[in-house]
Design an enzyme around this catalytic site. Structure first.
Site, mmCIF file in Angstrom:
data_model
loop_
_atom_site.group_PDB
_atom_site.id
_atom_site.type_symbol
_atom_site.label_atom_id
_atom_site.label_comp_id
_atom_site.label_asym_id
_atom_site.label_seq_id
_atom_site.Cartn_x
_atom_site.Cartn_y
_atom_site.Cartn_z
ATOM 1 N N CYS A 1 0.822 -1.212 0.000
ATOM 2 C CA CYS A 1 0.000 0.000 0.000
ATOM 3 C C CYS A 1 0.853 1.258 0.000
ATOM 4 O O CYS A 1 0.652 2.158 -0.816
ATOM 5 C CB CYS A 1 -0.946 -0.001 1.192
ATOM 6 N N CYS B 1 -1.692 1.755 -2.895
ATOM 7 C CA CYS B 1 -2.685 2.819 -2.715
ATOM 8 C C CYS B 1 -2.104 4.210 -2.624
ATOM 9 O O CYS B 1 -2.666 5.154 -3.195
ATOM 10 C CB CYS B 1 -3.549 2.553 -1.479
ATOM 11 N N LYS C 1 -0.460 5.412 -5.986
ATOM 12 C CA LYS C 1 -1.565 5.444 -6.948
ATOM 13 C C LYS C 1 -2.446 6.661 -6.741
ATOM 14 O O LYS C 1 -2.853 7.324 -7.687
ATOM 15 C CB LYS C 1 -2.381 4.157 -6.806
ATOM 16 N N TYR D 1 -10.135 -3.708 -10.811
ATOM 17 C CA TYR D 1 -10.000 -2.314 -10.397
ATOM 18 C C TYR D 1 -8.581 -1.788 -10.541
ATOM 19 O O TYR D 1 -8.379 -0.613 -10.885
ATOM 20 C CB TYR D 1 -10.526 -2.124 -8.970
ATOM 21 N N GLU E 1 -7.951 1.466 -12.783
ATOM 22 C CA GLU E 1 -7.382 2.648 -12.134
ATOM 23 C C GLU E 1 -6.139 3.122 -12.880
ATOM 24 O O GLU E 1 -5.989 4.319 -13.173
ATOM 25 C CB GLU E 1 -7.027 2.328 -10.683
ATOM 26 N N HIS F 1 -27.511 20.863 0.639
ATOM 27 C CA HIS F 1 -27.739 21.347 -0.732
ATOM 28 C C HIS F 1 -26.825 22.535 -1.034
ATOM 29 O O HIS F 1 -26.610 23.377 -0.161
ATOM 30 C CB HIS F 1 -29.202 21.761 -0.878
ATOM 31 N N GLU G 1 -26.745 14.557 -1.582
ATOM 32 C CA GLU G 1 -28.128 14.732 -1.156
ATOM 33 C C GLU G 1 -29.087 13.808 -1.913
ATOM 34 O O GLU G 1 -30.175 13.487 -1.422
ATOM 35 C CB GLU G 1 -28.570 16.188 -1.334
#
Length: 464
Positions: free
Chosen positions: A42, A47, A50, A187, A191, A453, A458
């Site tokens: 990682c 991660c 990346k 993935y 990615e 909002h 939302e």
């Protein structure tokens, strides 16, 4: 004579460091054994680097979008040109800072770091080989946290001319490859493909007949595929690679490859071939054959408490085949430390409702069951709420990126058992919804929550 510890972790990735640190916090004498950099995949080749590159690709798109917001950005001149070497240098400097922090923190936490390659001699004894020689260690509890490694196929001629995901971060340090082919449909492949496209490379994706994002909700799959097509990334659905060869016009500074397919066609002038076709658990070179630890296709067999088939030996992380995610390994390590040394005998990791994010462009956030899996298990008791829209940010840009959201609910009370989002901000909005879903939230709970909002999130509490 062997040195003895209360707990030894084999592997100093996210899981191994977490269990050693947590056990040490309760007063246990602990050590981690690692032959590479601390932090594992990682931090060093996963991660963290990346995410830096993902941010870079986002900045590149932001420069283009800025024109639609009235800014005069010269993308044809040096103002819009990427300095690849500088980006990589800053990325590696950032990682270096993390590694420096680890060096100090582990000592402060009371964790001994043993540099070298570990090998079991028996159920209680570990041999560590380093440049300084060989030593043996024993422990009351041993945790296997060796992680996995990316694979390159061995049955395709010339496959070794390509890189795996580790090589992407380790070897592409000076010059950005302008023509990139990524092999894989999961993935990691997508990615890497989308961040390289965002940074300006010409990208093709070969997923060789496998579904894109297999196992993800169908709406997420189709939405991402459409975005890939809209971004002009070439998708090769069914072509099978037969051979990879280096071209005769390659130079010392630029290696060019030709990728041949079984149907006789090919892709030429490829500057970087990246294999992202899966990972293999690091259990085949640590002497498990000298123990009574049971494996299943290379994965360590464990019970609900991460205990292997040997008393006093545990396994966490990618090597147990449950949820190969960094936060999962960290959580499992901490819970194991709580249980072994913190007086919490029932503390264990739950592998249900684990939220995860995929850093494509746009990002994906997902937790719980897909629509397909939910309906297969519960049939007509499942109801689906979904919406799609162009978020406000992209209302102003020529580069339109849709957001798709879906809630999967179960039974008359409409308990939320799945939430899937692809779109701008999905990576940041999912964490809070994951807490609610783990607590058993219903659709009515979502509906009764006052919306913020104007934000995309939302829509998850106003969906009809």
């Amino acid at each position: 004579m062997s040195k003895h510890y209360d707990l030894i972790s084999i592997g100093a990735g996210s899981g191994g460091l977490s269990i050693a640190e947590r056990a040490a916090s309760y007063g246990a004498k602990t050590a981690v054994i690692e032959f590479n950099e601390l932090g594992g995949t990682c931090v060093n080749v996963g991660c963290v680097p990346k995410k830096v590159m993902w941010y870079g690709a986002g900045v590149a798109q932001g420069l283009k979008d800025a024109q639609d917001y009235g800014f005069n950005v010269d993308l044809e001149g040096d103002g819009g040109k990427l300095n690849w070497e500088k980006l990589v240098m800053k990325r590696e400097n950032f990682i270096g800072g993390i590694l420096d922090w680890y060096d100090g923190y582990m000592g402060e936490a009371g964790v001994k770091v043993i540099n070298g390659k570990a090998k079991f001699l028996d159920n209680k004894t570990i041999e560590v080989t380093s440049d300084e020689g060989t030593e043996t260690y024993t422990a009351d509890n041993i945790v296997i946290a060796t992680g996995g490694r990316p694979i390159i196929p061995t049955d395709i001629e010339g496959a070794e001319l390509g890189l795996n995901s580790d090589g992407f971060f380790q070897d592409l340090d000076e010059v950005q490859p302008q023509k990139v082919v990524v092999v894989g449909g999961g993935y990691i492949a997508l990615e890497l493909a989308m961040l390289m496209d965002g940074l300006g490379s010409d990208v093709s994706v070969l997923h060789q007949g496998w579904p894109v994002l297999e196992g993800f909700d169908g709406t997420i799959q189709s939405a991402l595929r459409k975005q890939i097509e809209d971004d002009k990334i070439a998708l090769y659905d069914d072509e099978i690679i037969s051979k990879v060869e280096e071209q005769t016009d390659s130079t010392e500074d630029k290696k060019l490859l030709t990728i041949h397919f079984t149907d006789g066609t090919s892709i030429t002038d490829v500057e970087a071939l990246i294999w992202a076709i899966g990972r293999r658990p690091n259990t085949d070179n640590i002497g498990l054959e000298n123990t009574d630890v049971e494996l299943n296709r290379g994965m360590v067999v464990v019970d609900d408490y991460e205990k292997t088939t040997v008393d006093g030996i545990y396994a966490i992380g990618d090597i147990i085949g449950k949820a190969p995610l960094t936060p999962v390994a960290i959580a499992a390590g901490r819970r194991l430390g709580d249980r072994l040394y913190g007086g919490k005998p029932e503390r264990k990791m739950s592998y249900d409702n684990i939220a995860t994010v995929m850093f494509t462009h746009p990002p994906i956030g997902t937790i719980g069951m897909s629509e397909e899996k939910a309906k297969a298990e519960y049939g007509d008791a499942v109801k689906v709420y979904q919406t799609d829209f162009v978020p406000l940010y992209h209302q102003m840009t020529r580069h339109k990126v849709k957001t798709h959201m879906k809630l999967i609910v179960l039974g008359e009370e409409e308990k939320v058992i799945g939430c899937h989002v692809i779109g701008l901000g999905a990576d940041e909005m999912l964490q809070g919804f994951a807490v609610a879903i783990r607590m058993g939230a219903t659709k009515a709970d979502f509906d009764d929550t006052i919306a913020i909002h104007p934000v995309s999130a939302e829509e998850l509490v106003t969906m009809k």
